[in-house]
Design a protein around this motif. Structure first.
Motif, mmCIF file in Angstrom:
data_model
loop_
_atom_site.group_PDB
_atom_site.id
_atom_site.type_symbol
_atom_site.label_atom_id
_atom_site.label_comp_id
_atom_site.label_asym_id
_atom_site.label_seq_id
_atom_site.Cartn_x
_atom_site.Cartn_y
_atom_site.Cartn_z
ATOM 1 N N GLU A 27 11.887 16.377 -2.991
ATOM 2 C CA GLU A 27 10.850 15.804 -3.719
ATOM 3 C C GLU A 27 10.630 14.205 -3.136
ATOM 4 O OE1 GLU A 27 8.685 13.143 -6.351
ATOM 5 O OE2 GLU A 27 10.941 12.892 -6.232
ATOM 6 N N HIS A 28 11.702 13.695 -3.082
ATOM 7 C CA HIS A 28 11.516 12.134 -2.522
ATOM 8 C C HIS A 28 10.932 12.078 -1.052
ATOM 9 C CE1 HIS A 28 13.172 8.448 -4.215
ATOM 10 N NE2 HIS A 28 12.182 8.037 -3.365
ATOM 11 N N TYR A 29 11.508 13.195 -0.287
ATOM 12 C CA TYR A 29 10.763 13.379 1.095
ATOM 13 C C TYR A 29 9.304 13.313 0.986
ATOM 14 C CZ TYR A 29 9.389 16.008 5.227
ATOM 15 O OH TYR A 29 8.694 16.488 6.255
ATOM 16 N N LEU A 30 8.889 14.250 0.074
ATOM 17 C CA LEU A 30 7.322 14.212 0.028
ATOM 18 C C LEU A 30 6.557 12.839 -0.497
ATOM 19 C CD1 LEU A 30 6.999 17.821 -2.093
ATOM 20 C CD2 LEU A 30 6.496 17.185 0.271
ATOM 21 N N ALA A 31 7.374 11.904 -1.398
ATOM 22 C CA ALA A 31 6.875 10.576 -1.696
ATOM 23 C C ALA A 31 6.855 9.997 -0.398
ATOM 24 C CB ALA A 31 7.815 10.155 -2.897
ATOM 25 N N TRP A 32 7.914 9.835 0.340
ATOM 26 C CA TRP A 32 7.964 9.125 1.603
ATOM 27 C C TRP A 32 6.815 9.668 2.683
ATOM 28 C CZ3 TRP A 32 10.255 4.931 2.335
ATOM 29 C CH2 TRP A 32 11.389 4.281 1.879
ATOM 30 N N LEU A 33 6.733 10.766 2.598
ATOM 31 C CA LEU A 33 5.605 11.445 3.368
ATOM 32 C C LEU A 33 4.264 11.038 3.057
ATOM 33 C CD1 LEU A 33 5.662 13.608 5.854
ATOM 34 C CD2 LEU A 33 5.056 15.427 4.467
ATOM 35 N N ALA A 34 4.147 10.733 1.546
ATOM 36 C CA ALA A 34 2.734 10.503 1.187
ATOM 37 C C ALA A 34 2.275 9.158 1.654
ATOM 38 C CB ALA A 34 2.843 10.480 -0.348
ATOM 39 N N GLU A 35 3.544 8.460 1.879
ATOM 40 C CA GLU A 35 3.131 6.888 2.418
ATOM 41 C C GLU A 35 2.193 6.847 3.704
ATOM 42 O OE1 GLU A 35 6.345 4.500 2.826
ATOM 43 O OE2 GLU A 35 7.132 4.975 0.953
ATOM 44 N N GLY A 36 2.606 8.025 4.516
ATOM 45 C CA GLY A 36 1.790 8.200 5.772
ATOM 46 C C GLY A 36 0.421 8.198 5.667
ATOM 47 N N LEU A 37 -0.327 8.444 4.344
ATOM 48 C CA LEU A 37 -1.881 8.281 4.181
ATOM 49 C C LEU A 37 -2.213 7.036 4.565
ATOM 50 C CD1 LEU A 37 -1.802 10.667 0.900
ATOM 51 C CD2 LEU A 37 -2.406 11.338 3.304
ATOM 52 N N TRP A 38 -1.251 5.992 4.383
ATOM 53 C CA TRP A 38 -1.885 4.638 4.821
ATOM 54 C C TRP A 38 -1.932 4.382 6.014
ATOM 55 C CZ3 TRP A 38 -4.678 1.274 2.621
ATOM 56 C CH2 TRP A 38 -4.679 0.029 2.982
ATOM 57 N N GLN A 39 -2.998 3.782 6.370
ATOM 58 C CA GLN A 39 -3.125 3.299 7.780
ATOM 59 C C GLN A 39 -2.879 2.145 7.808
ATOM 60 O OE1 GLN A 39 -7.072 4.025 9.413
ATOM 61 N NE2 GLN A 39 -6.664 2.930 11.497
ATOM 62 N N ILE A 40 -1.795 2.030 8.605
ATOM 63 C CA ILE A 40 -1.081 0.250 8.805
ATOM 64 C C ILE A 40 -2.183 -0.504 9.332
ATOM 65 C CG2 ILE A 40 0.394 -0.927 9.962
ATOM 66 C CD1 ILE A 40 2.333 1.311 9.523
ATOM 67 N N GLY A 41 -2.240 -1.516 8.562
ATOM 68 C CA GLY A 41 -3.539 -2.753 9.294
ATOM 69 C C GLY A 41 -4.744 -2.281 8.674
ATOM 70 N N ALA A 42 -5.044 -1.400 7.703
ATOM 71 C CA ALA A 42 -6.146 -1.192 7.145
ATOM 72 C C ALA A 42 -6.860 -2.174 6.268
ATOM 73 C CB ALA A 42 -6.383 0.212 6.594
ATOM 74 N N ALA A 54 0.698 -1.280 -0.092
ATOM 75 C CA ALA A 54 0.257 0.123 -0.242
ATOM 76 C C ALA A 54 0.873 1.165 -0.095
ATOM 77 C CB ALA A 54 -0.854 -0.165 1.162
ATOM 78 N N VAL A 55 1.825 1.346 0.950
ATOM 79 C CA VAL A 55 2.571 2.588 0.921
ATOM 80 C C VAL A 55 3.581 2.661 -0.297
ATOM 81 C CG1 VAL A 55 2.605 2.626 3.393
ATOM 82 C CG2 VAL A 55 4.705 1.387 2.078
ATOM 83 N N THR A 56 3.784 1.471 -0.832
ATOM 84 C CA THR A 56 4.696 1.815 -2.319
ATOM 85 C C THR A 56 3.927 2.213 -3.310
ATOM 86 O OG1 THR A 56 5.937 -0.201 -1.589
ATOM 87 C CG2 THR A 56 6.096 0.374 -3.880
ATOM 88 N N VAL A 57 2.625 2.009 -3.356
ATOM 89 C CA VAL A 57 1.766 2.502 -4.440
ATOM 90 C C VAL A 57 1.413 4.019 -4.175
ATOM 91 C CG1 VAL A 57 -0.597 2.392 -5.048
ATOM 92 C CG2 VAL A 57 0.526 0.220 -4.735
ATOM 93 N N LEU A 58 1.415 4.413 -2.857
ATOM 94 C CA LEU A 58 1.201 5.664 -2.563
ATOM 95 C C LEU A 58 2.605 6.481 -2.950
ATOM 96 C CD1 LEU A 58 -0.681 5.466 0.782
ATOM 97 C CD2 LEU A 58 -1.487 6.550 -1.276
#
Lengths: 548, 248
Positions: free
Chosen positions: A495-510, A418-422
């Motif tokens: 830019e990569h920082y923002l991509a890593w940050l976007a991973e945080g949109l995923w709620q782990i376990g969802a 999920a976080v990789t997709v994001l």
């Protein structure tokens, strides 16, 4: 055609009382066996009838019709009579499963006359009559309208295609056996067969041929009902995994502690069905204490793994006993065999269908395992976005573990997916928003691709991105970035920082409850390691002195 | 320092802690009981668990353990720092072979060392004392990272060490962190070295940009620029990507 026996409705209560009286009387007349036979108030078992009919199938041809019907019966004590003392058990409203086939050979070449049909219908009756003085019994079977009276036959061949209805004549079948000896054990199972020969009716109409066949039965006396039991061997039913390289799943179902043991051949199994998967059993009818079950193929939908039906074994008879176990199905995470046309691993095929897939269409995400999935010096790549493409790529690492270098969160399996997709979608968004137009314009202005003259391209790009962090200078401030390439000190570009940050949109376990991978969130490895909240690695320091 | 030497020391340290706890009355509600000479079993278990995790082949799991270790409450602050120093020392002497860490310009080993350093910087005060011991007693990269960790913890006493690291460390990423921390902790005395770094440091990293071509930058120069601005020096980023520092 013999006359039907009279069965008095509502005779059961009376019969039970009469049985008690007869127990005393019979004891004086016969051995104790008589008492035992009269003590049976219910019988349970199966009845089967098979009939072959030499029949007129067409106006100008002959053939053979084969029909069979079988059903389970439960017989209740209906009457006990004197002279000679007889007990009658009656069952009606039988549920039949009937099949019929037709084959014929015509004079002018062979015409395929094959037809098979199957139907389930209610009707028919069975009577069991035991003469407790002479220790004989008869079975009286009347089809009534329990079997479909007609079959539709499709003629294919030299006479052209034609469909006609043919009268099976089974609805008239009414068979009473001769007097048969009761088994020596009392009361024991009644199992036997009886040859049927109805003779040749007059006339040459369709379905008018001679009927011969067999009536067979297997009846169990209903005694010791309270002691009947069976169990399912729990081996592996809670974690059935589709094969690593193929798509088969084989399992043996074993019933234990069957009581009575003699009933072993009659027990039968039902197995959960998975949409899109072929289920077969060995033996085919699923009967016996040990049955092989094979699931062939893998489902199209991830949700099909969420099987609710249990595996169930039934000890049929007077007091039906069942045992159940929940069965849970999983796919081998790195295996294949899923229905995708492009030979992708199961995790890639099924996880996209869960919330972890972010609703992406199949065309928007592709699987890659070539050089692009290796860093230049050998490290793993989770996924990538080729500049300008309308899709992202995922590599095998996206099914493993990851540690977010900005948020400090640890993920594995479907959460890493999920976080990789994001992450990759965020790169795509950045390219579309910031660089697509620039690159297209550069190509137009220079008459060549940026890859053909990287030095010139890099110099021109530097003008709008002076610090080289992949964020255009005019966007830096609104994104909270400084004019250094690694504003938040994460050892990466902003830019990569923002991509890593976007991973945080995923709620782990969802997506845990939709993860049917093995190993996965619901299989095998149990819960992944849970680490305390470490806080973000970069961006905001946890402790220590910070200015501004 | 190496792991073989440090492990017995860790046990001795735990014994001392237990002994000290008894001596100062911690848990000493029952004076009739003789002071325990054995380390607490649950502490031993926790330490063993962390030691195992820090050797995990999965770099991601190691990173998660390293980064969250300061948050654990079942291991005392000093022991946590010693565990991290041990693991860092092992990483320095036997670097993890996996190469670039996905999404960063550092190799796996460089990135691990960076996270160890940052995690050490989150230590509690008792743990910082152990770091200061390391600063006094160790040498080479371990000592350098102890200094950086103290810098991340906000200890201004390490400014001279940071200056020395900026001037002479052979490891570009260490010079980069030193340059950054001098902006956070230093004063006027750091400006000359930061000026030199911004003009002459050669540590260059290459990254693949969003357009699919490669580009790169000078991390030490970038951090020096940031720190100089932090210290009140005017720094301008020119159109050709160079930092131009005002004369004052």
């Amino acid at each position: 055609m013999k006359p039907r026996k009279e069965v008095r409705p509502g005779a059961f209560a009376w019969a039970v009382a009469a049985t008690s009286l007869l127990v005393i009387g019979a004891a004086g007349l016969q051995s104790d066996e008589a008492l035992d036979w009269l003590g049976v108030t219910r019988w349970s078992g199966t009845i089967r009838v098979e009939v072959t009919q030499e029949s007129n199938l067409m106006d100008s041809g002959k053939g053979v019709l084969i029909a069979s019907a079988s059903g389970s019966v439960n017989l209740e004590l209906a009457d006990v009579r004197d002279g000679p003392r007889r007990a009658i058990w009656v069952g009606d409203g039988l549920a039949f499963s009937a099949t019929h086939q037709a084959n014929s050979s015509m004079g002018n070449g062979t015409i395929v006359l094959s037809e098979s049909g199957e139907g389930v219908s209610q009707g028919g009756s069975v009577e069991l009559l035991i003469d407790v003085e002479n220790l004989t019994y008869t079975v009286d079977f009347d089809v009534g309208d329990g079997i479909p009276g007609q079959a539709t036959i499709e003629y294919v061949g030299g006479f052209g295609n034609e469909t006609k209805a043919v009268d099976l004549g089974l609805d008239e079948l009414d068979v009473r056996t001769d007097d048969l000896r009761l088994p020596s054990s009392s009361p024991g199972d009644l199992t036997g067969s009886f040859e049927i020969d109805v003779g040749t009716p007059d006339g040459f109409g369709m379905g008018s041929g001679r009927k011969t066949g067999t009536l067979s039965w297997s009846l169990l006396p209903c005694i010791d009902a309270e002691t009947r039991s069976l169990e399912i061997d729990p081996f592996n039913w809670d974690a059935l995994v589709f094969d690593m390289n193929g798509s088969e799943l084989n399992q043996v179902a074993i019933a234990n502690n069957i009581n009575p043991e003699e009933a072993e051949p009659s027990i039968y199994w039902t197995f959960p069905e998975i949409e899109g998967v072929t289920l077969t059993t060995d033996p085919e009818d699923g009967r016996g204490n040990m049955v092989g079950v094979e699931y062939q193929g893998m489902p199209e939908d991830n949700a099909a793994f969420d099987v609710q039906d249990p595996v169930k074994v039934t000890l049929p008879g007077c007091s039906e006993v069942t045992a159940e176990l929940p069965a849970r199905f999983f796919f081998s995470v790195a295996g294949k065999g899923n229905p995708d046309d492009e030979d992708v691993p199961n995790w890639f095929y099924y996880w996209r269908q869960t919330p972890a897939g972010q609703g992406l269409a199949r065309s928007a995400v592709r699987y890659e395992q070539g050089e692009m999935c290796n860093m230049e010096n050998g490290g793993d790549v989770y996924g990538f976005y080729p500049p300008g493409a309308d899709h992202i790529y995922l590599c095998d690492a996206a099914s493993g573990t990851a540690w977010n270098k900005v948020t400090g969160e640890y993920t594995d399996g479907i959460d890493t997916y999920a976080v990789t997709v994001l992450h990759e979608l965020e790169h795509k968004r950045h390219y579309d928003d910031w660089w697509r137009e620039f690159d297209e314009q550069w190509k137009e202005d220079n008459g060549r691709s940026r890859f053909e003259d990287t030095t010139a391209y890099r110099a021109d790009r530097r003008i709008v991105d002076r610090d080289g962090d992949d964020i255009p200078d005019d966007r830096e401030a609104s994104l909270g970035m400084d004019t250094v390439p690694d504003t938040h000190r994460c050892k990466m570009t902003d830019e990569h920082y923002l991509a890593w940050l976007a991973e945080g949109l995923w709620q782990i376990g969802a997506a845990d409850k939709e993860d049917w991978a093995a190993p996965g969130k619901q299989h095998g490895k149990g819960s992944p390691p849970v680490y305390p909240a470490g806080g973000p690695l970069c961006g905001i320091a946890k402790t220590g002195r910070r200015r501004g | 320092m190496n792991t073989i030497r440090r492990t017995p020391l860790l046990v001795v340290w735990m014994l001392v802690l237990v002994g000290l706890g008894s001596a100062v009355g911690c848990g000493g509600e029952k004076p009739e009981s003789p002071p325990s000479q054995e380390p607490d079993a649950s502490l031993q278990d926790a330490v063993a668990e962390v030691e195992g995790a820090l050797r995990d082949e999965d770099v991601n799991r190691r990173l998660a353990v390293v980064w969250t270790l300061p948050e654990r409450r079942d291991i005392d602050a000093s022991t946590k720092v010693r565990l991290l120093l041990d693991a860092l020392d092992s990483e320095i002497s036997l670097p993890t072979q996996a190469t670039l860490q996905y999404g960063t310009y550092l190799s796996s080993s460089e990135y691990l060392r960076f996270v160890y350093t940052r995690s050490l910087g989150n230590s509690e005060p008792a743990g910082l004392e152990v770091l200061r011991e390391a600063l006094r007693g160790e040498s080479g990269e371990l000592r350098a990272r102890a200094a950086l960790a103290l810098g991340y913890a906000g200890d201004p006493a390490v400014v001279p060490d940071l200056l020395e690291l900026l001037r002479s460390s052979e490891i570009g990423d260490i010079r980069s962190d030193a340059a950054y921390l001098l902006g956070e902790l230093g004063g006027e005395e750091a400006i000359p070295d930061l000026r030199r770094a911004i003009a002459a440091d050669t540590y260059w990293v290459t990254v693949k940009n969003l357009s699919g071509t490669t580009s790169g930058f000078y991390p030490v120069r970038a951090e020096a620029a940031r720190s100089l601005k932090q210290l009140g020096v005017s720094v301008e980023l020119t159109e050709d990507g160079e930092y131009r520092v005002s004369e004052r």
